[in-house]
Design a protein around this motif. Structure first.
Motif, PDB file in Angstrom:
ATOM      1  N   THR A  25      33.994  42.291 101.881  1.00 18.27           N
ATOM      2  CA  THR A  25      33.373  41.937 103.223  1.00 18.27           C
ATOM      3  C   THR A  25      33.356  42.420 104.276  1.00 18.27           C
ATOM      4  OG1 THR A  25      35.180  39.900 102.054  1.00 18.27           O
ATOM      5  CG2 THR A  25      34.469  39.877 104.496  1.00 18.27           C
ATOM      6  N   ASN A  28      30.133  44.204 103.983  1.00 17.48           N
ATOM      7  CA  ASN A  28      28.603  43.038 104.628  1.00 17.48           C
ATOM      8  C   ASN A  28      28.523  42.353 105.841  1.00 17.48           C
ATOM      9  OD1 ASN A  28      27.179  42.879 102.447  1.00 17.48           O
ATOM     10  ND2 ASN A  28      29.206  42.043 100.819  1.00 17.48           N
ATOM     11  N   GLY A  56      28.764  38.518 103.892  1.00 17.07           N
ATOM     12  CA  GLY A  56      30.072  38.329 104.067  1.00 17.07           C
ATOM     13  C   GLY A  56      31.455  37.844 104.150  1.00 17.07           C
TER      14      GLY A  56
END
Length: 321
Positions: A25, A28, A56
């Motif tokens: 997460t 990204n 993300g």
């Protein structure tokens, strides 16, 4: 209470899964920011940054939804974000495929129609998600908390899948008419996005529809592996940006986030797990930095050799005069 070896292994695997999802997460989201900051901020690069941003955001919502014992109020907000962000990533990639390199279609009428259909689905999820899915407040397990509605969810999956298929067709058409380096870039982009996009559709849309949520929480890790991984490969291979700066910034920011999480909530990651994750990313980014420096040194040596050859050639020309 009897604790078996299988229970310990399962708990360790789940902990690694959640930490991995949290890491991808952050990767990204930071990757999206770095593309936007270091790029030329033209239409194509902004769209590519948006893809990474929505991936993300989708990963974060997936983490929240699949986290055990998560409160229903958080789950209620995470579920719409999961589907809105995922759909938006495919939509951003759709427009990226239109403008990447050069536009092949004459009119934007049908892309606008497709976008309109997607926006209707997104607004539906945001305002009245009951047409697509319903949430069970008293349920505990993920597969019991979300109930898919028919035909709303089928329409949602069909629209998103159609956008993805059309996008890959656009990319393949551009690949067929491209040459040289552009053709190689497109081949890598098509390979990475086709695998990542297919995994997203199958693992997080189709299998849950069949009441199989086993891969639901693993989707972001696999998608990031192919999408962001291929993106980094293309950036390194063709030096589209200053990869050394981007890699250094990404690694430093990841370290800051990881140590901050451990500082405020040390129970989230055990010492061994935290050290293992840090070691892995240190090895990966360390190798990237070393390769980048070696490549830069090789380029400088090549330039120096060319300059020396040019100097000798000029001296020979002077002697001839």
């Amino acid at each position: 209470i009897i604790v078996t070896k299988d229970m310990i292994l399962t708990d360790s695997f789940e902990a690694i899964l959640y930490v991995g999802t949290a890491v991808v997460t952050v990767v990204n989201l930071i990757f999206a920011v770095l593309i936007f900051v270091h790029g030329k901020r033209n239409r194509v690069e902004i769209l590519y940054a948006l893809i990474a941003f929505f991936v993300g955001l989708w990963s974060l919502a997936t983490l929240v939804m699949s986290f055990p014992g998560i409160k229903f109020i958080l789950f209620r907000y995470a579920a719409p974000v999961h589907y809105i962000a995922g759909n938006s990533a495919y939509l951003a990639f759709f427009w990226f495929s239109i403008y990447y390199q050069r536009r092949l279609i004459r009119t934007l009428f049908w892309p606008a129609v497709i976008t309109g259909a997607n926006l209707i689905m997104l607004i539906t999820v945001a305002i009245g998600p009951g047409f697509i899915f319903k949430l069970a407040k008293n349920a505990v397990e993920l597969q019991d908390r979300i109930l898919f509605s028919f035909p709303g969810y089928a329409i949602f999956v069909a629209v998103l899948s159609s956008v993805f298929i059309i996008t890959e067709i656009f990319m393949i058409k551009k690949y067929l008419v491209s040459e040289g380096v552009d053709r190689i870039r497109l081949k890598n982009l098509i390979l990475g996005t086709m695998i990542a996009g297919s995994l997203g559709v199958v693992l997080n849309l189709i299998l849950p529809w069949m009441n199989n949520f086993y891969f639901f929480g693993k989707g972001p890790i696999l998608v990031t592996l192919f999408f962001t991984g291929m993106s980094f490969y293309i950036l390194m291979k063709y030096k589209l940006f200053n990869i050394k700066i981007i890699t250094t910034e990404l690694f430093v920011l990841l370290l800051i986030v990881a140590f901050f999480i451990r500082l405020i909530s040390p129970e989230i990651m055990s010492g061994f797990l935290f050290d293992a994750v840090i070691l892995f990313f240190t090895l990966v980014f360390g190798l990237l930095l070393v390769r980048s420096v070696i490549g830069e040194i090789s380029d400088k040596e090549r330039i120096a050799e060319l300059a020396e050859s040019l100097q000798h050639a000029n001296e020979d020309l002077k002697r001839l005069d």
